[in-house]
Design an enzyme around this catalytic site. Structure first.
Site, PDB file in Angstrom:
ATOM      1  N   GLY A 164       5.665  -1.255  -6.374  1.00 54.17           N
ATOM      2  CA  GLY A 164       5.852  -1.680  -4.964  1.00 54.17           C
ATOM      3  C   GLY A 164       5.458  -0.685  -4.040  1.00 54.17           C
ATOM      4  O   GLY A 164       6.200  -0.647  -3.003  1.00 54.17           O
ATOM      5  N   GLY A 165       4.563   0.261  -4.315  1.00 53.35           N
ATOM      6  CA  GLY A 165       4.136   0.963  -2.929  1.00 53.35           C
ATOM      7  C   GLY A 165       4.883   2.176  -2.771  1.00 53.35           C
ATOM      8  O   GLY A 165       4.486   3.077  -1.922  1.00 53.35           O
ATOM      9  N   GLU A 200      -5.115   9.787  -9.113  1.00 54.66           N
ATOM     10  CA  GLU A 200      -6.374   8.922  -9.075  1.00 54.66           C
ATOM     11  C   GLU A 200      -7.201   9.319  -7.967  1.00 54.66           C
ATOM     12  O   GLU A 200      -7.109   9.379  -6.836  1.00 54.66           O
ATOM     13  CB  GLU A 200      -5.798   7.303  -9.152  1.00 54.66           C
ATOM     14  CG  GLU A 200      -5.327   6.887 -10.307  1.00 54.66           C
ATOM     15  CD  GLU A 200      -4.832   5.470 -10.173  1.00 54.66           C
ATOM     16  OE1 GLU A 200      -4.836   4.755 -11.209  1.00 54.66           O
ATOM     17  OE2 GLU A 200      -4.985   5.060  -9.034  1.00 54.66           O
ATOM     18  N   LYS A 201      -8.520   9.064  -8.185  1.00 54.87           N
ATOM     19  CA  LYS A 201      -9.446   8.986  -7.210  1.00 54.87           C
ATOM     20  C   LYS A 201      -9.116   7.821  -6.211  1.00 54.87           C
ATOM     21  O   LYS A 201      -8.903   6.704  -6.626  1.00 54.87           O
ATOM     22  CB  LYS A 201     -10.951   8.956  -7.670  1.00 54.87           C
ATOM     23  CG  LYS A 201     -11.771   8.644  -6.393  1.00 54.87           C
ATOM     24  CD  LYS A 201     -12.471   9.943  -5.759  1.00 54.87           C
ATOM     25  CE  LYS A 201     -13.510   9.524  -4.634  1.00 54.87           C
ATOM     26  NZ  LYS A 201     -13.640  10.807  -4.008  1.00 54.87           N
ATOM     27  N   GLU A 275      -3.990  -5.828 -12.384  1.00 59.28           N
ATOM     28  CA  GLU A 275      -4.725  -5.671 -10.788  1.00 59.28           C
ATOM     29  C   GLU A 275      -5.627  -4.595 -11.047  1.00 59.28           C
ATOM     30  O   GLU A 275      -5.431  -3.692 -11.776  1.00 59.28           O
ATOM     31  CB  GLU A 275      -3.334  -5.152 -10.071  1.00 59.28           C
ATOM     32  CG  GLU A 275      -2.112  -6.044  -9.874  1.00 59.28           C
ATOM     33  CD  GLU A 275      -1.194  -5.570  -8.824  1.00 59.28           C
ATOM     34  OE1 GLU A 275      -1.375  -4.541  -7.937  1.00 59.28           O
ATOM     35  OE2 GLU A 275      -0.425  -6.344  -8.358  1.00 59.28           O
ATOM     36  N   ASN A 290       1.263  -6.033 -14.047  1.00 58.55           N
ATOM     37  CA  ASN A 290       2.830  -6.576 -13.327  1.00 58.55           C
ATOM     38  C   ASN A 290       3.352  -7.487 -14.681  1.00 58.55           C
ATOM     39  O   ASN A 290       2.760  -8.326 -14.535  1.00 58.55           O
ATOM     40  CB  ASN A 290       2.621  -7.064 -12.159  1.00 58.55           C
ATOM     41  CG  ASN A 290       2.374  -6.275 -11.239  1.00 58.55           C
ATOM     42  OD1 ASN A 290       3.056  -5.073 -11.025  1.00 58.55           O
ATOM     43  ND2 ASN A 290       1.392  -6.263 -10.204  1.00 58.55           N
ATOM     44  N   ARG A 292       5.621  -9.541 -15.066  1.00 53.45           N
ATOM     45  CA  ARG A 292       6.251 -10.785 -14.491  1.00 53.45           C
ATOM     46  C   ARG A 292       5.626 -11.855 -13.825  1.00 53.45           C
ATOM     47  O   ARG A 292       4.475 -11.604 -13.428  1.00 53.45           O
ATOM     48  CB  ARG A 292       7.622  -9.866 -13.164  1.00 53.45           C
ATOM     49  CG  ARG A 292       6.587  -9.149 -12.402  1.00 53.45           C
ATOM     50  CD  ARG A 292       7.577  -8.581 -11.330  1.00 53.45           C
ATOM     51  NE  ARG A 292       6.705  -7.455 -10.474  1.00 53.45           N
ATOM     52  CZ  ARG A 292       6.098  -7.882  -9.654  1.00 53.45           C
ATOM     53  NH1 ARG A 292       5.972  -8.949  -9.262  1.00 53.45           N
ATOM     54  NH2 ARG A 292       5.687  -6.780  -8.929  1.00 53.45           N
ATOM     55  N   VAL A 295       4.912 -12.734  -6.683  1.00 54.33           N
ATOM     56  CA  VAL A 295       5.174 -13.736  -5.558  1.00 54.33           C
ATOM     57  C   VAL A 295       4.265 -14.350  -5.065  1.00 54.33           C
ATOM     58  O   VAL A 295       4.583 -15.629  -4.653  1.00 54.33           O
ATOM     59  CB  VAL A 295       5.651 -12.488  -4.307  1.00 54.33           C
ATOM     60  CG1 VAL A 295       5.780 -13.029  -3.091  1.00 54.33           C
ATOM     61  CG2 VAL A 295       6.535 -11.458  -4.660  1.00 54.33           C
ATOM     62  N   ARG A 338       3.325 -14.917   3.679  1.00 52.24           N
ATOM     63  CA  ARG A 338       4.547 -14.444   3.377  1.00 52.24           C
ATOM     64  C   ARG A 338       5.415 -14.513   4.748  1.00 52.24           C
ATOM     65  O   ARG A 338       4.890 -13.704   5.674  1.00 52.24           O
ATOM     66  CB  ARG A 338       4.548 -13.020   2.719  1.00 52.24           C
ATOM     67  CG  ARG A 338       3.984 -12.947   1.314  1.00 52.24           C
ATOM     68  CD  ARG A 338       4.279 -11.416   0.780  1.00 52.24           C
ATOM     69  NE  ARG A 338       3.520 -11.388  -0.518  1.00 52.24           N
ATOM     70  CZ  ARG A 338       4.016 -10.347  -1.437  1.00 52.24           C
ATOM     71  NH1 ARG A 338       4.968  -9.738  -1.331  1.00 52.24           N
ATOM     72  NH2 ARG A 338       3.126 -10.417  -2.521  1.00 52.24           N
TER      73      ARG A 338
END
Length: 447
Positions: A164-165, A200-201, A275, A290, A292, A295, A338
């Protein structure tokens, strides 16, 4: 097939699952907090059980209350939706011990892929490209500096057990490593209860491409092509579309096959999303799985005519997929906006209140997933997303035109929304041209 399913969620995704169950002849049980006593999902379900006060930790994130509701109502399965407990392996194990099926992957696969470091190792062994960086947890600031020097700046310090960032920091210079390491670790600990970090790069101005996969319990695995999710604000997706204009047929097939390998390597079952980051040179790198329903799953449903929620339920009930990769076809283009209850003019401040007037757009190819209704009071305790507007048409240009028309028709009086912000994005020359990357929204806002 299941006879009765409890939906351990709220809002539009709870409504979405209830509708799928109703079409399949399955009874449903809604759970709700006291803030959601009058919510649409409680009215549409066959039964509804209050599971606590408004705070998520005392209701939608409380596994004991949810499983008590499952026991009282005699359900044989639980659909978690997205967010809340949807990727909580402990909850999956609790469901198993309670003899209630969890509609999603098993706990082992969830834990493998929820651990971002383990996931990177599994993908590497399965010949799925991963972003250059650490294959083990960062020990300390000194270790972080050593790896950053090896892969080259800028780098991303990330939570190993997050999403989620959150728990993410971009670092441009060595002198900023210590502060970023500390901030990311604290945020990860607060959000996920685990401060483990990896590096990570930073693939600058890349595209965020994700591939929908479905795997049954009999070794069958397919992908439903990709979604373009590059339009993001502060690591949160704003608008998604399918397919991506960045991929040709060969790249699409290659990335889809890599996603299937990724799922099979992890022993994944049910619907999920792999992803990737897509670089300017066409190179792509695994980011995460992910575990699940996403969205943005409606855009995939619109271009493949496959009901992903129905497939989730069928697979969890022990049925075979009933389709092979050759049976999945792309049909046209779909875009999802959204719709959030927030004020873009005030730094996207959440907006709460009672919806006084409500009008949904319509017409061929328009879908609006929401739990709103006239006189509905939007609570302040949860995410600001109040709906998802989806447009489907034969071409991307036609889908964008249809979406612009739909956004101008949408009326939600009583609260502020980001509909005009979405219209602004759809009018931007780069968006129109399909020249997208994860930094584009920020650049558009600075113009």
């Amino acid at each position: 097939m299941f006879e009765k399913i409890l939906i351990a969620n709220r809002g539009e995704i709870a409504v979405r699952v209830i509708r799928a169950c109703r079409e399949m002849g399955i009874e449903t049980v809604a759970v709700y907090s006291t803030a959601d006593a009058d919510a649409l999902h409680t009215q549409l379900a066959d039964e509804a059980v209050c599971i606590g006060p408004p705070a998520p930790g005392e209701s939608y994130l409380n596994p004991y209350n949810i499983l008590s509701a499952a026991s009282i109502t005699g359900v044989d399965a639980i659909h978690p939706g997205y967010g809340f407990l949807s990727e909580n392996s402990k909850f999956v194990r609790m469901c198993q011990k309670s003899n209630v099926a969890f509609i999603g992957p098993d706990a082992d696969a969830m834990e493998k892929m929820g651990d971002k470091l383990m996931a990177r190792k599994i993908m590497n062994e399965a010949n799925v490209p991963v972003i250059p960086g650490s294959m083990d947890a960062l020990k300390d600031v000194k270790d972080a500096k050593k790896i950053a020097k090896k892969v080259g700046y800028p780098v991303m310090i990330k939570a190993a057990h997050g999403g989620g960032g959150r728990g993410i920091r971009k670092v441009e210079r060595e002198e900023d490593i210590a502060a970023a390491f500390d901030a990311a670790g604290k945020e990860a600990m607060g959000a996920f209860g685990d401060g483990t970090l990896y590096m990570e790069k930073c693939i600058s101005d890349a595209r965020h491409i994700e591939v929908q996969i479905i795997c049954d319990n009999f070794g069958n695995a397919i992908h439903l092509f990709e979604r373009e999710c590059s339009l993001q604000r502060r690591n949160q997706k704003v608008m998604e579309e399918a397919p991506s204009v960045a991929l040709n047929d060969k790249q699409r097939a290659e990335m889809g096959a890599a996603a299937v390998r990724a799922a099979q390597a992890s022993g994944y079952k049910n619907a999920g999303t792999i992803e990737f980051l897509l670089d300017h040179d066409g190179s792509y790198y695994f980011m995460e799985l992910n575990a699940r329903v996403q969205v943005e799953h409606p855009v995939t449903e619109m271009v493949t005519d496959i009901d992903i929620v129905r497939q989730q339920i069928r697979v969890a009930a022990g049925q075979k997929l009933g389709m092979a990769q050759k049976d999945v076809r792309l049909n046209g283009h779909a875009i999802e906006c959204r719709i959030n209850a927030e004020d873009p003019a005030r730094n996207f401040m959440p907006s709460v209140g009672r919806v006084s007037v409500l009008h949904f757009p319509g017409g061929p190819g328009i879908r609006f997933d929401t739990a709103m209704y006239a006189d509905y009071k939007i609570p302040s305790n949860y995410d600001s997303m109040i709906g998802k507007l989806i447009a489907h048409a034969p071409t991307r240009e036609m889908a964008m035109a249809k979406m612009r028309a739909a956004l101008t028709e949408l009326v939600v009086d009583g609260v502020d929304t980001n509909a005009d912000f979405q219209l602004m994005l759809l009018s931007d020359p780069d968006v129109i041209a399909g020249e997208l990357d994860t930094g584009l929204v920020a650049r558009i806002m600075d113009r």
